[in-house]
Design an enzyme around this catalytic site. Sequence first.
Site, PDB file in Angstrom:
ATOM      1  CG  PHE A  53      -3.613 -40.441  11.063  1.00 32.79           C
ATOM      2  CD1 PHE A  53      -3.900 -39.190  10.639  1.00 32.79           C
ATOM      3  CD2 PHE A  53      -3.471 -40.664  12.193  1.00 32.79           C
ATOM      4  CE1 PHE A  53      -3.564 -38.151  11.390  1.00 32.79           C
ATOM      5  CE2 PHE A  53      -3.124 -39.595  13.199  1.00 32.79           C
ATOM      6  CZ  PHE A  53      -3.317 -38.205  12.827  1.00 32.79           C
ATOM      7  CG  PHE A  54      -2.825 -41.029   3.167  1.00 27.13           C
ATOM      8  CD1 PHE A  54      -2.262 -39.609   2.903  1.00 27.13           C
ATOM      9  CD2 PHE A  54      -3.513 -41.572   2.232  1.00 27.13           C
ATOM     10  CE1 PHE A  54      -2.040 -39.264   1.650  1.00 27.13           C
ATOM     11  CE2 PHE A  54      -3.425 -41.009   1.004  1.00 27.13           C
ATOM     12  CZ  PHE A  54      -2.732 -39.931   0.557  1.00 27.13           C
TER      13      PHE A  54
ATOM     14  CG  HIS B 140     -18.618 -27.703 -11.216  1.00 25.14           C
ATOM     15  ND1 HIS B 140     -17.770 -27.672 -12.386  1.00 25.14           N
ATOM     16  CD2 HIS B 140     -19.385 -26.526 -11.511  1.00 25.14           C
ATOM     17  CE1 HIS B 140     -18.409 -26.762 -13.084  1.00 25.14           C
ATOM     18  NE2 HIS B 140     -19.181 -26.025 -12.760  1.00 25.14           N
TER      19      HIS B 140
ATOM     20  CG  ASP C 278     -22.542 -23.980 -11.890  1.00 25.49           C
ATOM     21  OD1 ASP C 278     -21.512 -24.169 -11.272  1.00 25.49           O
ATOM     22  OD2 ASP C 278     -22.582 -24.020 -13.321  1.00 25.49           O
TER      23      ASP C 278
ATOM     24  CG  HIS D 174     -21.666 -19.959 -10.299  1.00 23.52           C
ATOM     25  ND1 HIS D 174     -20.501 -19.519 -10.240  1.00 23.52           N
ATOM     26  CD2 HIS D 174     -21.635 -20.660 -11.603  1.00 23.52           C
ATOM     27  CE1 HIS D 174     -19.814 -19.892 -11.232  1.00 23.52           C
ATOM     28  NE2 HIS D 174     -20.403 -20.466 -12.024  1.00 23.52           N
TER      29      HIS D 174
END
Lengths: 249, 249
Positions: free
Chosen positions: A50-51, A64, A66, A70
């Site tokens: 498996f990887f 992303h 925040d 943050h």
Amino acid sequence: MSYPLWDQLKALKENKWVDLTHTFDSKSPHFSALEEAYIDTISTVPEDGFFVQRWSVATQYGTHIDAPIHFVEHKRYLHELDLKELVLPLIVLDYSKEVAENPDFRLTRQDLLEWEDQHGRIEPDSFVAFRSDWSKRWPNVEQFENKDAEGNPHAPGWALDALQFLLEERGVKSVGHETFDTDASVDVAKHGDLIGERYVLGQDTFQIELLTNLDQLPERGAVIYTISPKPADAPGFPVRAFAITPEKQ
Amino acid sequence: MSYPLWDQLKALKENKWVDLTHTFDSKSPHFSALEEAYIDTISTVPEDGFFVQRWSVATQYGTHIDAPIHFVEHKRYLHELDLKELVLPLIVLDYSKEVAENPDFRLTRQDLLEWEDQHGRIEPDSFVAFRSDWSKRWPNVEQFENKDAEGNPHAPGWALDALQFLLEERGVKSVGHETFDTDASVDVAKHGDLIGERYVLGQDTFQIELLTNLDQLPERGAVIYTISPKPADAPGFPVRAFAITPEKQ
């Protein structure tokens, strides 16, 4: 038996779904104070059956989210946001022309008032995205940072009075943009701080950075999903932002 | 102007949203071949003005999505899955009682035929989740692994013939469960491989592991979202799985 939510999902899938998220790797543009992502291969199919990889990544990397903490102590961590906060009616403000002419463009309260004159009043409890087409510079780090001969970056951003207008006068829930930062580079240089970002997160709400594909969306009518994994006590994380939208007018 | 998707979202929010995702940290239960997550603090609000962490995490950590390439070469990476694949009608099969009596419980094709006799035929293009209540052992690693005196784990799982039935005879899109693995521990010991997991991913579809809160869902009628960030060429990643559901009957 009929299942209304299943029928509704079928109808939703007849709309266009737009991925607002950059694919990220170790070479992706990122905020200069952070390191690149590191990727290790732990196991592979030929060797181990498996990887599996290990990704080492800053909480503010790639497209992303925040969380309030943050920038502001005693505000909420990422895992404390409620799922229903993260799916919102989407309004897209297109300032791509202005930014093409002036990478130091600052989106101000006055711009918003003029936008409303043309397009109508901005709805409360919505997510307002600033389209600058800055995302088209991805994944070219140099173009994304856009530094001058002295090494000073030039990227557009929200002026503080625009953010205050949206959150306080219009009751908007959250904002997003295509750049690294909420604030324009010229404002960061002037104030020595990200005053717009500190303000937004200080309202105990979240924001999304490094959005893409906003040019595929109408100014109103789409719904945005901003969904992240659930690390404990984190200030943000790579997110999957996407929109469900009627075909663009 | 009216915006149909905005109206629909409003209606969606009148339903119950159930988070199917564990909050994870460095102490979370995880597949024994992988290391724990490491979390570094890069900057803090008092010292630097903003709080950023670096998370170093295996692609199969916490509630996570397995892309086909996790077990089968030349199949799809995580970023190649389409958004519309990741939002599906949800069917929950409740075998929590059977598992409470026998942690080595294997869910077989025969069980599914009996389930259909009682509850009706399993719909195509759905996500089928195996409720075992194993998630209630989280975050206790010892209880989650459930090893005997010889160190052999005992956890329930899907029998291969059940998975073949769901994907081939019923045209189901994806499956999920509350345990580390698709296969029951007794099957892993017997075959020296995860034959069920290798089969599912070999169909070039994804699966979700370490789900929680399935006990808050009806057997039919909810919709599941299984949304992850978009790392390049990865075999999986921590995911946010959640369901929108009518109140449980």
